[in-house]
Motif scaffolding. Structure first.
Motif, PDB file in Angstrom:
ATOM      1  N   TYR A  84      21.829 105.934  12.729  1.00  0.00           N
ATOM      2  CA  TYR A  84      22.873 104.927  12.970  1.00  0.00           C
ATOM      3  C   TYR A  84      22.278 103.523  12.913  1.00  0.00           C
ATOM      4  CZ  TYR A  84      26.375 102.235  15.590  1.00  0.00           C
ATOM      5  OH  TYR A  84      27.290 101.297  16.006  1.00  0.00           O
ATOM      6  N   GLU A  85      21.166 103.333  13.606  1.00  0.00           N
ATOM      7  CA  GLU A  85      20.516 102.017  13.599  1.00  0.00           C
ATOM      8  C   GLU A  85      20.054 101.645  12.191  1.00  0.00           C
ATOM      9  OE1 GLU A  85      16.782  99.634  15.697  1.00  0.00           O
ATOM     10  OE2 GLU A  85      17.108 101.755  16.131  1.00  0.00           O
ATOM     11  N   ARG A  86      19.511 102.615  11.474  1.00  0.00           N
ATOM     12  CA  ARG A  86      19.066 102.364  10.109  1.00  0.00           C
ATOM     13  C   ARG A  86      20.243 101.972   9.218  1.00  0.00           C
ATOM     14  NH1 ARG A  86      15.843 106.746   6.304  1.00  0.00           N
ATOM     15  NH2 ARG A  86      15.480 105.361   4.536  1.00  0.00           N
ATOM     16  N   ALA A  87      21.376 102.630   9.406  1.00  0.00           N
ATOM     17  CA  ALA A  87      22.568 102.308   8.617  1.00  0.00           C
ATOM     18  C   ALA A  87      23.054 100.890   8.918  1.00  0.00           C
ATOM     19  CB  ALA A  87      23.670 103.317   8.915  1.00  0.00           C
ATOM     20  N   LEU A  88      23.019 100.502  10.199  1.00  0.00           N
ATOM     21  CA  LEU A  88      23.476  99.163  10.564  1.00  0.00           C
ATOM     22  C   LEU A  88      22.601  98.080   9.938  1.00  0.00           C
ATOM     23  CD1 LEU A  88      24.522  99.342  14.340  1.00  0.00           C
ATOM     24  CD2 LEU A  88      25.904  99.675  12.289  1.00  0.00           C
ATOM     25  N   ARG A  89      21.313  98.317   9.903  1.00  0.00           N
ATOM     26  CA  ARG A  89      20.399  97.305   9.355  1.00  0.00           C
ATOM     27  C   ARG A  89      20.670  97.042   7.874  1.00  0.00           C
ATOM     28  NH1 ARG A  89      16.324  95.885  12.729  1.00  0.00           N
ATOM     29  NH2 ARG A  89      15.897  97.241  14.521  1.00  0.00           N
ATOM     30  N   ALA A  90      21.208  98.027   7.176  1.00  0.00           N
ATOM     31  CA  ALA A  90      21.471  97.873   5.742  1.00  0.00           C
ATOM     32  C   ALA A  90      22.861  97.301   5.459  1.00  0.00           C
ATOM     33  CB  ALA A  90      21.313  99.222   5.043  1.00  0.00           C
ATOM     34  N   GLN A  91      23.637  97.038   6.511  1.00  0.00           N
ATOM     35  CA  GLN A  91      25.015  96.594   6.350  1.00  0.00           C
ATOM     36  C   GLN A  91      25.158  95.078   6.525  1.00  0.00           C
ATOM     37  OE1 GLN A  91      27.950  98.324   5.621  1.00  0.00           O
ATOM     38  NE2 GLN A  91      26.567  99.982   5.037  1.00  0.00           N
ATOM     39  N   PRO A  92      26.218  94.508   5.918  1.00  0.00           N
ATOM     40  CA  PRO A  92      26.445  93.063   6.089  1.00  0.00           C
ATOM     41  C   PRO A  92      26.900  92.733   7.503  1.00  0.00           C
ATOM     42  CG  PRO A  92      28.259  94.062   4.873  1.00  0.00           C
ATOM     43  CD  PRO A  92      27.210  95.118   5.013  1.00  0.00           C
ATOM     44  N   SER A  93      26.515  91.548   7.978  1.00  0.00           N
ATOM     45  CA  SER A  93      26.978  91.049   9.266  1.00  0.00           C
ATOM     46  C   SER A  93      28.275  90.283   9.062  1.00  0.00           C
ATOM     47  CB  SER A  93      25.922  90.134   9.892  1.00  0.00           C
ATOM     48  OG  SER A  93      24.699  90.821  10.058  1.00  0.00           O
ATOM     49  N   HIS A  94      28.905  89.909  10.167  1.00  0.00           N
ATOM     50  CA  HIS A  94      30.121  89.111  10.080  1.00  0.00           C
ATOM     51  C   HIS A  94      30.038  87.989  11.104  1.00  0.00           C
ATOM     52  CE1 HIS A  94      34.365  87.948  10.131  1.00  0.00           C
ATOM     53  NE2 HIS A  94      34.452  88.567   8.958  1.00  0.00           N
ATOM     54  N   PRO A  95      30.413  86.756  10.706  1.00  0.00           N
ATOM     55  CA  PRO A  95      30.292  85.606  11.622  1.00  0.00           C
ATOM     56  C   PRO A  95      31.002  85.802  12.957  1.00  0.00           C
ATOM     57  CG  PRO A  95      30.804  84.872   9.397  1.00  0.00           C
ATOM     58  CD  PRO A  95      30.901  86.365   9.385  1.00  0.00           C
ATOM     59  N   LEU A  96      32.144  86.502  12.944  1.00  0.00           N
ATOM     60  CA  LEU A  96      32.895  86.694  14.192  1.00  0.00           C
ATOM     61  C   LEU A  96      32.160  87.590  15.184  1.00  0.00           C
ATOM     62  CD1 LEU A  96      36.560  87.150  12.872  1.00  0.00           C
ATOM     63  CD2 LEU A  96      35.567  85.146  14.008  1.00  0.00           C
ATOM     64  N   LEU A  97      31.201  88.347  14.682  1.00  0.00           N
ATOM     65  CA  LEU A  97      30.452  89.262  15.548  1.00  0.00           C
ATOM     66  C   LEU A  97      29.058  88.742  15.878  1.00  0.00           C
ATOM     67  CD1 LEU A  97      31.347  92.691  13.895  1.00  0.00           C
ATOM     68  CD2 LEU A  97      32.464  91.579  15.822  1.00  0.00           C
ATOM     69  N   GLU A  98      28.759  87.520  15.451  1.00  0.00           N
ATOM     70  CA  GLU A  98      27.397  87.009  15.614  1.00  0.00           C
ATOM     71  C   GLU A  98      27.252  85.981  16.725  1.00  0.00           C
ATOM     72  OE1 GLU A  98      26.628  85.781  11.509  1.00  0.00           O
ATOM     73  OE2 GLU A  98      25.228  87.468  11.347  1.00  0.00           O
ATOM     74  N   GLY A  99      28.339  85.678  17.424  1.00  0.00           N
ATOM     75  CA  GLY A  99      28.261  84.708  18.510  1.00  0.00           C
ATOM     76  C   GLY A  99      27.726  85.321  19.793  1.00  0.00           C
ATOM     77  N   ASP A 100      27.610  84.475  20.828  1.00  0.00           N
ATOM     78  CA  ASP A 100      27.099  84.945  22.115  1.00  0.00           C
ATOM     79  C   ASP A 100      28.059  85.929  22.786  1.00  0.00           C
ATOM     80  OD1 ASP A 100      24.826  83.437  21.882  1.00  0.00           O
ATOM     81  OD2 ASP A 100      25.617  81.735  23.025  1.00  0.00           O
ATOM     82  N   LEU A 101      29.360  85.668  22.693  1.00  0.00           N
ATOM     83  CA  LEU A 101      30.338  86.518  23.378  1.00  0.00           C
ATOM     84  C   LEU A 101      30.297  87.966  22.891  1.00  0.00           C
ATOM     85  CD1 LEU A 101      32.559  86.653  25.484  1.00  0.00           C
ATOM     86  CD2 LEU A 101      34.208  85.991  23.720  1.00  0.00           C
TER      87      LEU A 101
END
Length: 217
Positions: free
Chosen positions: A75-92
């Motif tokens: 699961y962690e390996r799969a996440l590392r290969a996936q794109p991030s999203h700005p809405l999920l990158e904030g502190d909250l």
């Protein structure tokens, strides 16, 4: 299928092989332990292989735990290969992710503490039954704290990593666990109901024996 997924390709990269492997691992684990445990209940093949129900249950526990570690790694390996999203990158979202991880692990660890190793890892399929129903925390919140706690941990990791793919895989986890609950709960209830019937039959037989003994006197 590709045309259906295309609008979401900027959120989740479905072409990544690691995503498919992670999805398979998530679906495989509960399928595996349900099939193996039911076969053990009907044939006692693990008990015979390890010489006792206790040893067999511990062997299955090690297997399930190891598969869980492998699933989490994939699961962690799969996440590392996936794109991030700005809405999920904030502190909250990150803080929310850590809260979900903390509470999810609390549910898993506390339920394991309450049930013990054999209670957690399908000991009832081996004939190792608990004396009473556990009603304390976390079972006073939900009847499946390990499943919901694990789901919360998956979602927490998705938020910490800021990966929409993690939310997608969390949905897969939830669906798989909900299906597993529908199969496991009635079967487990049947095991304990059978014990109740056997106990009642033994008790009735003892009472009948006492009555017969008094009549003879």
């Amino acid at each position: 299928m590709s045309s259906f997924l295309e609008p979401y390709s900027h959120l989740v990269d479905f072409s990544q092989r690691s995503l498919l492997i992670s999805t398979f691992a998530i679906a495989f684990n509960p399928t595996f332990w349900n099939i193996v445990a039911r076969r053990e209940y009907r044939t006692r093949f693990i008990t015979r292989a390890f010489g006792s129900a206790q040893a067999g249950c511990y062997a299955l526990a090690v297997t399930i735990f190891s598969l869980g570690l492998l699933r989490d790694f994939l699961y962690e390996r799969a996440l590392r290969a996936q794109p991030s999203h700005p809405l999920l990158e904030g502190d909250l979202p990150t803080y929310a992710g850590y809260v979900l991880l903390a509470f999810g692990n609390l549910l898993v660890i506390s339920s394991t503490w309450q049930l013990g190793i054999t209670g957690t890892f399908l000991g009832d399929y081996f004939g190792i039954l608990m004396d009473d129903i556990v009603t304390g925390f976390p079972f006073n919140i939900t009847n499946a704290p390990m499943y919901y706690g694990s789901t919360m941990s998956f979602l927490g990791s998705a938020l910490v990593y800021g990966k929409p793919a993690g939310i997608f895989l969390t949905g897969v986890v939830l669906v798989v666990y909900l299906v597993a609950i529908q199969y496991e709960n009635p079967f487990t209830a049947g095991i304990y109901a059978k014990r109740g019937q056997q106990t009642a039959a033994i008790s009735s037989a003892k009472k009948a024996k006492k009555v017969e003994g008094k009549k003879e006197l």
